[in-house]
Design a protein around this motif. Structure first.
Motif, PDB file in Angstrom:
ATOM      1  N   ILE A   1       0.737 -32.378 -17.952  1.00  0.00           N
ATOM      2  CA  ILE A   1       1.583 -31.338 -17.341  1.00  0.00           C
ATOM      3  C   ILE A   1       2.370 -30.776 -18.515  1.00  0.00           C
ATOM      4  N   SER A   2       2.352 -29.457 -18.699  1.00  0.00           N
ATOM      5  CA  SER A   2       2.878 -28.926 -19.963  1.00  0.00           C
ATOM      6  C   SER A   2       4.401 -28.999 -20.059  1.00  0.00           C
ATOM      7  N   GLY A   3       5.096 -28.930 -18.936  1.00  0.00           N
ATOM      8  CA  GLY A   3       6.550 -28.983 -19.017  1.00  0.00           C
ATOM      9  C   GLY A   3       7.171 -29.047 -17.641  1.00  0.00           C
ATOM     10  N   ALA A   4       8.498 -29.208 -17.625  1.00  0.00           N
ATOM     11  CA  ALA A   4       9.221 -29.341 -16.351  1.00  0.00           C
ATOM     12  C   ALA A   4       9.118 -28.068 -15.512  1.00  0.00           C
ATOM     13  N   ASP A   5       8.812 -26.952 -16.177  1.00  0.00           N
ATOM     14  CA  ASP A   5       8.658 -25.692 -15.441  1.00  0.00           C
ATOM     15  C   ASP A   5       7.338 -25.633 -14.667  1.00  0.00           C
ATOM     16  N   MET A   6       6.474 -26.626 -14.859  1.00  0.00           N
ATOM     17  CA  MET A   6       5.183 -26.644 -14.160  1.00  0.00           C
ATOM     18  C   MET A   6       5.147 -27.690 -13.040  1.00  0.00           C
ATOM     19  N   ILE A   7       6.315 -28.263 -12.728  1.00  0.00           N
ATOM     20  CA  ILE A   7       6.354 -29.255 -11.640  1.00  0.00           C
ATOM     21  C   ILE A   7       6.270 -28.539 -10.295  1.00  0.00           C
ATOM     22  N   ASN A   8       5.409 -29.078  -9.426  1.00  0.00           N
ATOM     23  CA  ASN A   8       5.241 -28.494  -8.090  1.00  0.00           C
ATOM     24  C   ASN A   8       4.940 -29.617  -7.092  1.00  0.00           C
ATOM     25  N   GLY A   9       4.666 -29.227  -5.860  1.00  0.00           N
ATOM     26  CA  GLY A   9       4.428 -30.206  -4.799  1.00  0.00           C
ATOM     27  C   GLY A   9       3.230 -31.109  -5.058  1.00  0.00           C
ATOM     28  N   GLU A  10       2.287 -30.640  -5.870  1.00  0.00           N
ATOM     29  CA  GLU A  10       1.075 -31.412  -6.156  1.00  0.00           C
ATOM     30  C   GLU A  10       1.318 -32.518  -7.187  1.00  0.00           C
ATOM     31  N   ASN A  11       2.221 -32.259  -8.119  1.00  0.00           N
ATOM     32  CA  ASN A  11       2.359 -33.214  -9.237  1.00  0.00           C
ATOM     33  C   ASN A  11       3.748 -33.873  -9.319  1.00  0.00           C
ATOM     34  N   SER A  12       4.647 -33.537  -8.417  1.00  0.00           N
ATOM     35  CA  SER A  12       6.022 -34.039  -8.544  1.00  0.00           C
ATOM     36  C   SER A  12       6.111 -35.560  -8.385  1.00  0.00           C
ATOM     37  N   HIS A  13       5.090 -36.168  -7.783  1.00  0.00           N
ATOM     38  CA  HIS A  13       5.129 -37.639  -7.662  1.00  0.00           C
ATOM     39  C   HIS A  13       5.158 -38.299  -9.040  1.00  0.00           C
ATOM     40  N   TYR A  14       4.629 -37.622 -10.059  1.00  0.00           N
ATOM     41  CA  TYR A  14       4.681 -38.209 -11.406  1.00  0.00           C
ATOM     42  C   TYR A  14       6.118 -38.373 -11.896  1.00  0.00           C
ATOM     43  N   ILE A  15       6.988 -37.469 -11.467  1.00  0.00           N
ATOM     44  CA  ILE A  15       8.379 -37.543 -11.923  1.00  0.00           C
ATOM     45  C   ILE A  15       9.049 -38.773 -11.314  1.00  0.00           C
ATOM     46  N   ALA A  16       8.762 -39.012 -10.040  1.00  0.00           N
ATOM     47  CA  ALA A  16       9.295 -40.232  -9.416  1.00  0.00           C
ATOM     48  C   ALA A  16       8.763 -41.467 -10.141  1.00  0.00           C
ATOM     49  N   LYS A  17       7.484 -41.444 -10.501  1.00  0.00           N
ATOM     50  CA  LYS A  17       6.882 -42.591 -11.206  1.00  0.00           C
ATOM     51  C   LYS A  17       7.536 -42.805 -12.569  1.00  0.00           C
ATOM     52  N   ILE A  18       7.888 -41.708 -13.218  1.00  0.00           N
ATOM     53  CA  ILE A  18       8.546 -41.813 -14.526  1.00  0.00           C
ATOM     54  C   ILE A  18       9.910 -42.498 -14.384  1.00  0.00           C
ATOM     55  N   PHE A  19      10.653 -42.131 -13.353  1.00  0.00           N
ATOM     56  CA  PHE A  19      11.966 -42.760 -13.158  1.00  0.00           C
ATOM     57  C   PHE A  19      11.839 -44.203 -12.684  1.00  0.00           C
ATOM     58  N   GLU A  20      10.797 -44.503 -11.904  1.00  0.00           N
ATOM     59  CA  GLU A  20      10.537 -45.910 -11.551  1.00  0.00           C
ATOM     60  C   GLU A  20      10.248 -46.705 -12.816  1.00  0.00           C
ATOM     61  N   ALA A  21       9.443 -46.135 -13.692  1.00  0.00           N
ATOM     62  CA  ALA A  21       9.096 -46.817 -14.942  1.00  0.00           C
ATOM     63  C   ALA A  21      10.337 -47.007 -15.806  1.00  0.00           C
ATOM     64  N   ALA A  22      11.196 -45.991 -15.860  1.00  0.00           N
ATOM     65  CA  ALA A  22      12.408 -46.091 -16.682  1.00  0.00           C
ATOM     66  C   ALA A  22      13.260 -47.271 -16.222  1.00  0.00           C
ATOM     67  N   ALA A  23      13.406 -47.425 -14.915  1.00  0.00           N
ATOM     68  CA  ALA A  23      14.207 -48.541 -14.390  1.00  0.00           C
ATOM     69  C   ALA A  23      13.571 -49.878 -14.764  1.00  0.00           C
ATOM     70  N   LYS A  24      12.246 -49.967 -14.665  1.00  0.00           N
ATOM     71  CA  LYS A  24      11.536 -51.205 -15.035  1.00  0.00           C
ATOM     72  C   LYS A  24      11.693 -51.502 -16.523  1.00  0.00           C
ATOM     73  N   ILE A  25      11.502 -50.469 -17.326  1.00  0.00           N
ATOM     74  CA  ILE A  25      11.589 -50.634 -18.779  1.00  0.00           C
ATOM     75  C   ILE A  25      12.991 -51.122 -19.156  1.00  0.00           C
ATOM     76  N   ALA A  26      14.007 -50.488 -18.564  1.00  0.00           N
ATOM     77  CA  ALA A  26      15.385 -50.884 -18.873  1.00  0.00           C
ATOM     78  C   ALA A  26      15.602 -52.354 -18.511  1.00  0.00           C
ATOM     79  N   LYS A  27      15.113 -52.756 -17.361  1.00  0.00           N
ATOM     80  CA  LYS A  27      15.260 -54.166 -16.950  1.00  0.00           C
ATOM     81  C   LYS A  27      14.534 -55.081 -17.922  1.00  0.00           C
ATOM     82  N   ASN A  28      13.275 -54.735 -18.224  1.00  0.00           N
ATOM     83  CA  ASN A  28      12.462 -55.557 -19.132  1.00  0.00           C
ATOM     84  C   ASN A  28      13.130 -55.737 -20.481  1.00  0.00           C
ATOM     85  N   GLU A  29      13.769 -54.666 -20.968  1.00  0.00           N
ATOM     86  CA  GLU A  29      14.301 -54.670 -22.335  1.00  0.00           C
ATOM     87  C   GLU A  29      15.787 -55.042 -22.365  1.00  0.00           C
ATOM     88  N   GLY A  30      16.369 -55.331 -21.204  1.00  0.00           N
ATOM     89  CA  GLY A  30      17.791 -55.685 -21.152  1.00  0.00           C
ATOM     90  C   GLY A  30      18.705 -54.523 -21.484  1.00  0.00           C
TER      91      GLY A  30
END
Ligand code: AMP
Ligand code: ZN
Length: 117
Positions: free
Chosen positions: A46-75
């Protein structure tokens, strides 16, 4: 497609991987601006935040889920997530990515924009 981050995800260009799941890849930024500086990217191009739409926005949620996991993993208890979209905002790689920065007391305000003109 000639995309640096697609090549990193595919392992064609080396990176220091921090986290990976079926939707998301996270690796260390090559030029860190803080003691912790990771990039979190969707595996789909996805080229940028300006290309987020109903079809691909689930990736953004996945990114924030990953961020929370990464933060926990790394303390990491406190972190900032940054997305640059477009040239004036400083987006240099046209595959959407979220900077996760931590490990330093951060300021907030107009000066934090790092204006260049
Ligand atoms: P942006 O300026 O928001 O587009 O962020 C692009 C980021 O990618 C910058 O912080 C660069 O340091 C980083 N970067 C560029 N090439 C690489 C690479 N090969 N491996 C890891 N990070 C990279
Ligand atoms: Zn890409």
């Amino acid at each position: 497609m000639d995309c640096l981050f697609c090549k990193i995800i595919a392992g064609e260009i080396p990176s220091t991987k921090v986290y990976e799941d079926e939707n998301v890849f996270c690796f260390k930024d090559i030029a860190p601006i803080a003691p912790v500086h990771y990039l979190i990217v969707p595996k789909e191009h996805i080229s940028g935040a300006d290309m987020i739409n109903g079809e691909n926005s689930h990736y953004i949620a996945k990114i924030f889920e990953a961020a929370a996991k990464i933060a926990k993993n790394e303390g990491i208890e406190s972190f900032r997530i940054i997305n640059n979209c477009g040239d004036d905002a400083g987006q240099t790689v046209k595959h959407i990515h979220f900077h996760l920065v931590a490990g330093v007391k951060m300021g907030w305000g107009p000066e934090s924009l790092g204006k260049t003109e």
